[in-house]
Design a protein around this motif. Structure first.
Motif, PDB file in Angstrom:
ATOM      1  N   PHE B  15       0.870  -1.158   0.000  1.00 40.97           N
ATOM      2  CA  PHE B  15       0.000   0.000   0.000  1.00 40.97           C
ATOM      3  C   PHE B  15       0.910   1.211   0.000  1.00 40.97           C
ATOM      4  CE2 PHE B  15      -2.701  -3.256   2.089  1.00 40.97           C
ATOM      5  CZ  PHE B  15      -3.743  -3.218   1.178  1.00 40.97           C
ATOM      6  N   VAL B  18       2.419   1.259   3.592  1.00 39.48           N
ATOM      7  CA  VAL B  18       2.870   0.028   4.256  1.00 39.48           C
ATOM      8  C   VAL B  18       3.033  -1.120   3.263  1.00 39.48           C
ATOM      9  CG1 VAL B  18       2.318  -0.196   6.700  1.00 39.48           C
ATOM     10  CG2 VAL B  18       0.460  -0.054   5.030  1.00 39.48           C
ATOM     11  N   ALA B  20       2.120  -4.706   3.186  1.00 41.03           N
ATOM     12  CA  ALA B  20       1.287  -5.626   3.968  1.00 41.03           C
ATOM     13  C   ALA B  20       1.773  -7.062   3.819  1.00 41.03           C
ATOM     14  CB  ALA B  20      -0.173  -5.510   3.548  1.00 41.03           C
ATOM     15  N   ALA B  38       0.532 -11.105  14.414  1.00 36.19           N
ATOM     16  CA  ALA B  38       0.036 -10.019  15.253  1.00 36.19           C
ATOM     17  C   ALA B  38      -0.875  -9.120  14.435  1.00 36.19           C
ATOM     18  CB  ALA B  38       1.224  -9.225  15.789  1.00 36.19           C
ATOM     19  N   GLY B  40      -2.031  -6.445  12.070  1.00 34.51           N
ATOM     20  CA  GLY B  40      -1.314  -5.784  10.983  1.00 34.51           C
ATOM     21  C   GLY B  40      -0.277  -6.656  10.306  1.00 34.51           C
ATOM     22  N   LYS B  43      -2.637 -10.809   7.554  1.00 34.28           N
ATOM     23  CA  LYS B  43      -3.503 -11.984   7.421  1.00 34.28           C
ATOM     24  C   LYS B  43      -4.720 -11.703   6.537  1.00 34.28           C
ATOM     25  CE  LYS B  43      -4.183 -12.094  11.908  1.00 34.28           C
ATOM     26  NZ  LYS B  43      -3.420 -10.958  12.433  1.00 34.28           N
ATOM     27  N   SER B  44      -5.433 -10.625   6.869  1.00 37.41           N
ATOM     28  CA  SER B  44      -6.642 -10.317   6.101  1.00 37.41           C
ATOM     29  C   SER B  44      -6.294  -9.939   4.664  1.00 37.41           C
ATOM     30  CB  SER B  44      -7.415  -9.178   6.763  1.00 37.41           C
ATOM     31  OG  SER B  44      -7.750  -9.534   8.080  1.00 37.41           O
ATOM     32  N   GLU B  84     -13.681 -10.945   9.349  1.00 39.91           N
ATOM     33  CA  GLU B  84     -13.341 -10.729  10.748  1.00 39.91           C
ATOM     34  C   GLU B  84     -14.327  -9.763  11.416  1.00 39.91           C
ATOM     35  OE1 GLU B  84      -9.490  -8.682  11.167  1.00 39.91           O
ATOM     36  OE2 GLU B  84      -9.726  -7.947   9.128  1.00 39.91           O
ATOM     37  N   GLU B 161     -10.275 -14.655  11.875  1.00 43.18           N
ATOM     38  CA  GLU B 161     -10.448 -14.441  13.317  1.00 43.18           C
ATOM     39  C   GLU B 161     -11.826 -14.861  13.838  1.00 43.18           C
ATOM     40  OE1 GLU B 161      -8.447 -11.433  15.111  1.00 43.18           O
ATOM     41  OE2 GLU B 161      -7.078 -11.050  13.446  1.00 43.18           O
TER      42      GLU B 161
END
Ligand SMILES: Nc1ncnc2c1ncn2[C@@H]1O[C@H](COP(=O)(O)OP(=O)(O)OP(=O)(O)O)[C@@H](O)[C@H]1O
Ligand SMILES: [Mg+2]
Lengths: 302, 324
Positions: B15, B18, B20, B38, B40, B43-44, B84, B161
């Motif tokens: 992004f 970041v 990801a 953790a 961020g 995973k998503s 999630e 999650e």
């Protein structure tokens, strides 16, 4: 794992039902087009509160009745008095009852799209084979169809009544057909504008207020300006100002091409050439609304 | 490992501000796979790419042998997804909602209704399924979310999650349910969590990512079974003032290596030995009985996944307060 182990003591029946083996599904998977149709019919039904709570049926059904009632009365009067024409043209009906139509759009557009945004259901749709365009088309078509039902039903009442009153068949059929084309265009335009505004906010209340504002404030402003222009004898300005609100846009299109009398101050609608501009602007707005909805939902994604 | 269900190759997602996912390469087979990281960690983001909904910046990925870049719609027909976040409208019942979602997956009306009834029962929703979802507990809502992901009988589900917001009992029930999705329903599972500990019981395989990078990918039996250890603590008696020592000597005499559990609570009184199966338990019980000692505790000390990963924030957080 508590739910899984059948024990003699604990809630026997439920546990046993629970343990009926898993059955896999080998039947047909009907794909995107079917999913789009299902979403369309669910949304269309939802626009009249069908398949939803009793409370959500009240307003749309009430507005539907309010929309049809005047037509019923007119027909009754025409039959009783053996009148030789209906008190109101088919094409004028929706213009006269525009407040009811606006109210319906304001209530149902947010119902249709804001809920999915607010409760974040949209990602669930897009995790399935359907694409953004399927979602947008289904929602757009559903609201436009709901509006068409709302606006065409009273015309049907008028038409059937006119035939019962033995008015001229050819005349009535032509007027009815022109009225249907006009309300079809109106349905597409109002649905598009309503959905674009509603899709911006997940808050239903805001959506309702914003849709009402877009539909009625523009009409208020346009008709005021038109009245001023008319007083100043500038009939050219009256026509061009009419391009800036949805209902005057429809009025212009139908007085240019669908044999309607104009509701503009002074009673002069657009000429044929000006009417082409009206049609283009109307179609442009419909296409633009579709484009904006596509953009909006591309962004929502997951 | 057999067939590959999910494969990524140098998969990156950047992004503007970041990264990801950072050149992630993993192969995931059938079964239940945990994706741990953790907040961020990415995973998503990985799930969205695998569903073909978000294009990767770089690299490639396949789900069920289908390329995510070109076969998104085919993938989404064969997989299920449980997000999630909340995604349920409060004013409709679970039944109506799941039927609708089944139809969105292409199931004909009758099949959609039948499968909805079956699936809701399998996730443990009974009479309440006719009531509006708005009145459900968090645990019931999570079950509805799971049901809509399973209703079209996918080959694979992505569960993002699923234990989020559940109390310990609800969490255990959800994990049991997830296990059954594979064992009873034959559906492979990719389940994410930021809690390493909870996935070890549920998963056949765990992938740990941190900052979008692969930290480790291995089967849970790799970390756990090889390190299954018994911890024993006994009482002292007049005959054996140092019971611990007596047991150790007796076990030594029978050829079992015993360590003292230095570093554990009650060090000096705890013995650790590698369990080689049922016989070890029997042997220990017999030895203690012969010596006339009381057994304070005997338990399996499986090393938690968290202890295997000493690096990474999540691992450190998770290691605290664990150890059966
Ligand atoms: N659409 C986006 N635009 C910008 N940055 C994003 C976007 N989606 C995710 N990110 C960033 O990418 C990183 C990974 O996010 P992701 O949601 O995949 O993490 P996660 O492992 O699912 O975390 P969590 O446990 O909080 O759900 C985060 O730093 C997040 O801020
Ligand atoms: Mg996440």
């Amino acid at each position: 794992m508590a739910t899984e182990q059948p024990t003699a003591t604990a809630a026997g029946d439920q546990t046993r039902i629970h343990n009926i083996g898993y059955r896999s599904y080998d039947g047909p998977r009907l794909g995107r087009a079917y999913a789009r149709r299902s979403l369309y019919s669910q949304s269309l039904r939802g626009a009249y509160g069908l398949g939803r709570s009793a409370k959500s049926k009240v307003l749309p059904m009430l507005l539907f009745v309010v929309m049809c009632l005047p037509a019923g009365i007119m027909v009754a009067v025409a039959v009783a008095t053996k009148a030789n024409e209906l008190p109101l043209d088919y094409t004028r009906y929706a213009i006269v009852l525009q407040a009811v139509i606006s109210l319906y759009v304001a209530a149902q557009a947010p119902q249709s799209v804001s809920r999915d945004l607010r409760f974040k259901t949209v990602p669930l749709y897009f995790s399935r084979p359907i694409e953004t365009s399927d979602y947008v088309r289904a929602k757009y078509a559903a609201l436009a169809s709901a509006l068409f039902i709302l606006t065409a039903a009273p015309l049907l009442v008028l038409y059937v009544g006119a035939l019962l009153a033995e008015l001229d068949f050819a005349d009535q059929t032509e007027g009815f057909a022109q009225g249907l084309v006009s309300v079809a265009l109106l349905s597409l335009l109002f649905a598009g504008l309503g959905l674009v505004v509603a899709s911006v906010t997940p808050r239903r209340g805001f959506g309702i207020a914003a849709v009402i504002a877009v539909l009625t404030i523009t009409y208020g402003a346009v008709s005021t300006l038109q009245a001023i222009a008319d007083v100043q004898d500038s009939s050219g300005a009256v026509v061009w100002i009419g391009l800036f609100s949805p209902i005057t846009l429809i009025d212009g299109v139908q007085s240019a091409f669908l044999g309607a009398t104009s509701a503009f101050p002074g009673g002069t609608g657009p000429s044929n050439a000006e009417g082409v501009v009206y049609v283009l602007v109307t179609l442009g707005l419909i296409a633009g609304a579709y484009g904006l909805l596509m953009r909006r939902y591309k962004k929502v994604g997951l | 490992m057999g067939v590959t269900v999910i494969a990524t190759e140098s998969l990156s997602k950047r992004f503007p501000r970041v990264t990801a996912l950072d050149r992630l390469s993993v192969d995931i087979g059938p079964g239940v796979t945990g994706l741990v990281g953790a907040n961020g960690a990415g995973k998503s983001t990985l799930i969205k790419i695998l569903l073909g909904l978000s294009p990767a910046t770089e690299g490639r990925a396949e789900v069920l042998g289908l390329d995510v870049a070109t076969k998104g719609a085919d993938i989404r027909e064969r997989v299920g997804y449980m997000p999630e976040h909340d995604c349920l409208p409060p004013d409709v019942s679970a039944t109506e909602f799941v039927v609708h979602m089944a139809r969105m997956s292409g199931l004909p009306p009758t099949a959609a209704r039948e499968r909805t009834a079956d699936t809701l029962r399998h996730v443990g929703l009974y009479e309440e399924r006719y009531r509006p979802i708005g009145g459900y507990s968090t645990g019931m809502k999570q079950r509805v979310k799971l049901a809509q992901a399973l209703v079209h009988d996918p080959q694979l589900v992505f569960l993002d999650e699923p234990t989020n917001g559940l109390d310990p009992v609800g969490r255990d029930e959800m994990l049991g349910l997830i296990r059954r999705v594979h064992t009873d329903f034959g559906i492979s599972v990719l389940v994410t969590s930021h809690l390493l500990g909870e996935l070890e019981r549920t998963c056949d395989h765990v992938v740990v990512i941190d900052g979008g990078k692969l930290l480790r990918s291995s089967s849970t039996t790799d970390f756990t079974q090889t390190t299954t250890t018994l911890a024993i603590e006994v009482t002292d008696t007049d005959d054996h003032p140092d019971g611990t020592r007596a047991v150790r000597d007796a076990l030594h005499a029978r050829g079992v290596t015993v360590e003292d559990g230095s570093g554990l609570p009650g060090a000096g009184h705890v013995l650790l030995l590698t369990a080689a199966g049922e016989e070890t338990y029997d042997l220990v019980r017999d030895v203690i009985a012969d010596l006339g000692l009381g057994l304070v505790r005997m338990e399996q000390r499986r090393h938690h996944i968290s202890e295997v990963f000493k690096d990474g924030d999540a691992a450190r957080k998770e290691a605290v307060g664990h150890g059966n």
